[in-house]
Design a protein around this motif. Structure first.
Motif, PDB file in Angstrom:
ATOM      1  N   GLU A 174     -40.450  40.445 -24.662  1.00  0.00           N
ATOM      2  CA  GLU A 174     -39.084  39.993 -24.461  1.00  0.00           C
ATOM      3  C   GLU A 174     -38.866  38.619 -25.084  1.00  0.00           C
ATOM      4  OE1 GLU A 174     -38.314  42.384 -20.240  1.00  0.00           O
ATOM      5  OE2 GLU A 174     -38.942  40.278 -20.249  1.00  0.00           O
ATOM      6  N   SER A 203     -32.893  48.051 -24.527  1.00  0.00           N
ATOM      7  CA  SER A 203     -33.393  47.997 -23.154  1.00  0.00           C
ATOM      8  C   SER A 203     -34.069  46.657 -22.883  1.00  0.00           C
ATOM      9  CB  SER A 203     -34.378  49.144 -22.919  1.00  0.00           C
ATOM     10  OG  SER A 203     -34.953  49.062 -21.630  1.00  0.00           O
ATOM     11  N   GLN A 204     -34.836  46.181 -23.859  1.00  0.00           N
ATOM     12  CA  GLN A 204     -35.495  44.880 -23.718  1.00  0.00           C
ATOM     13  C   GLN A 204     -34.462  43.760 -23.646  1.00  0.00           C
ATOM     14  OE1 GLN A 204     -37.843  45.313 -27.251  1.00  0.00           O
ATOM     15  NE2 GLN A 204     -39.603  46.190 -26.167  1.00  0.00           N
ATOM     16  N   SER A 207     -33.002  43.613 -20.207  1.00  0.00           N
ATOM     17  CA  SER A 207     -33.950  42.978 -19.291  1.00  0.00           C
ATOM     18  C   SER A 207     -33.924  41.454 -19.453  1.00  0.00           C
ATOM     19  CB  SER A 207     -35.359  43.508 -19.550  1.00  0.00           C
ATOM     20  OG  SER A 207     -36.289  42.881 -18.687  1.00  0.00           O
ATOM     21  N   ARG A 210     -30.821  40.090 -17.752  1.00  0.00           N
ATOM     22  CA  ARG A 210     -30.964  40.120 -16.295  1.00  0.00           C
ATOM     23  C   ARG A 210     -31.857  38.982 -15.813  1.00  0.00           C
ATOM     24  NH1 ARG A 210     -33.012  44.575 -16.132  1.00  0.00           N
ATOM     25  NH2 ARG A 210     -35.205  44.087 -15.708  1.00  0.00           N
ATOM     26  N   LYS A 211     -32.984  38.770 -16.495  1.00  0.00           N
ATOM     27  CA  LYS A 211     -33.910  37.723 -16.055  1.00  0.00           C
ATOM     28  C   LYS A 211     -33.343  36.318 -16.264  1.00  0.00           C
ATOM     29  CE  LYS A 211     -38.200  40.361 -16.680  1.00  0.00           C
ATOM     30  NZ  LYS A 211     -39.490  40.450 -17.422  1.00  0.00           N
TER      31      LYS A 211
END
Length: 227
Positions: A174, A203-204, A207, A210-211
């Motif tokens: 990521e 998708s990565q 993520s 979100r993080k």
């Protein structure tokens, strides 16, 4: 470089106060020197010819001025709170004489040990009062202003720590994708270069968002660049 300016306006001699000026603007430095020459008490003026951190610290330790007037931005990445910390740690009374207006930046310097802040737009009488206060170990900045700047610095430090924590939560892959995004690559370009499906890269990216607790790639890249 050292210049002695003596002006006596009373019958009784006044104790000399020595000032070290650390600034990269020669015209302004000379103007300050002339202004200090008009002070009601004798003033010894030192001017730092070399502005590197080590050179300034050596010069200050050699001359042992009562007050150091320091500009936070000395050009070429020189200056800053770390220089304030080094000078204050050596027992010098540092007053920021600067055009900087960011409360957080000034607050970091105050936390590092500066006695106060005097804007370069301040009148001469304010500068002279600040020199007198600092020479006698008094804080230069009013308590309310001091607290406001310090709180701004602490908020920024907390934000930086949170940002660093979010960046650290990313997986190596990521982090790599985020770096590529910061360089201007699209999800399709990253997928093509790494021989993976575009859906995998997207998708990565989801993520990552979100993080980092952001809603756009632009915001994620801004966090990455400000880390």
């Amino acid at each position: 470089r050292q210049r002695l300016v003596v002006t006596v306006r009373s019958d009784a001699p006044s104790p000399e106060v020595s000032v070290l000026i650390v600034d990269d603007h020669a015209t302004l430095t000379e103007a300050i020197e002339l202004a200090l020459g008009a002070a009601p008490s004798p003033i010894v003026v030192h001017i730092a010819d070399e502005l590197g951190d080590d050179a300034v610290c050596r010069f200050a330790d050699l001359r042992r001025p009562d007050v150091i007037l320091l500009d936070l931005d000395l050009g070429c990445g020189l200056g800053g709170a770390h220089l304030v910390e080094a000078l204050s740690g050596a027992g010098h009374h540092v007053v920021l004489f600067t055009g900087a207006t960011d409360d957080a930046v000034l607050g970091h310097a105050l936390l590092a040990g500066a006695h106060g802040v005097i804007p370069k737009s301040a009148p001469c009488v304010t500068l002279l009062a600040a020199i007198d206060d600092a020479a006698n170990g008094r804080n230069v900045t009013r308590p309310a202003e001091y607290q406001s700047m310090v709180e701004a610095a602490r908020r920024q430090r907390a934000d930086d720590e949170r940002r660093a924590g979010r960046i650290a939560s990313l997986t190596p892959r990521e982090a790599q994708v985020l770096e590529r995004l910061s360089e201007g690559d699209t999800a399709s370009e990253i997928a093509l270069a790494d021989y993976v499906a575009v859906a995998t890269v997207r998708s990565q990216i989801r993520s990552i968002l979100r993080k980092l607790d952001v809603s756009s790639q632009l915001a994620a890249v801004a966090i990455y660049r400000d880390r």
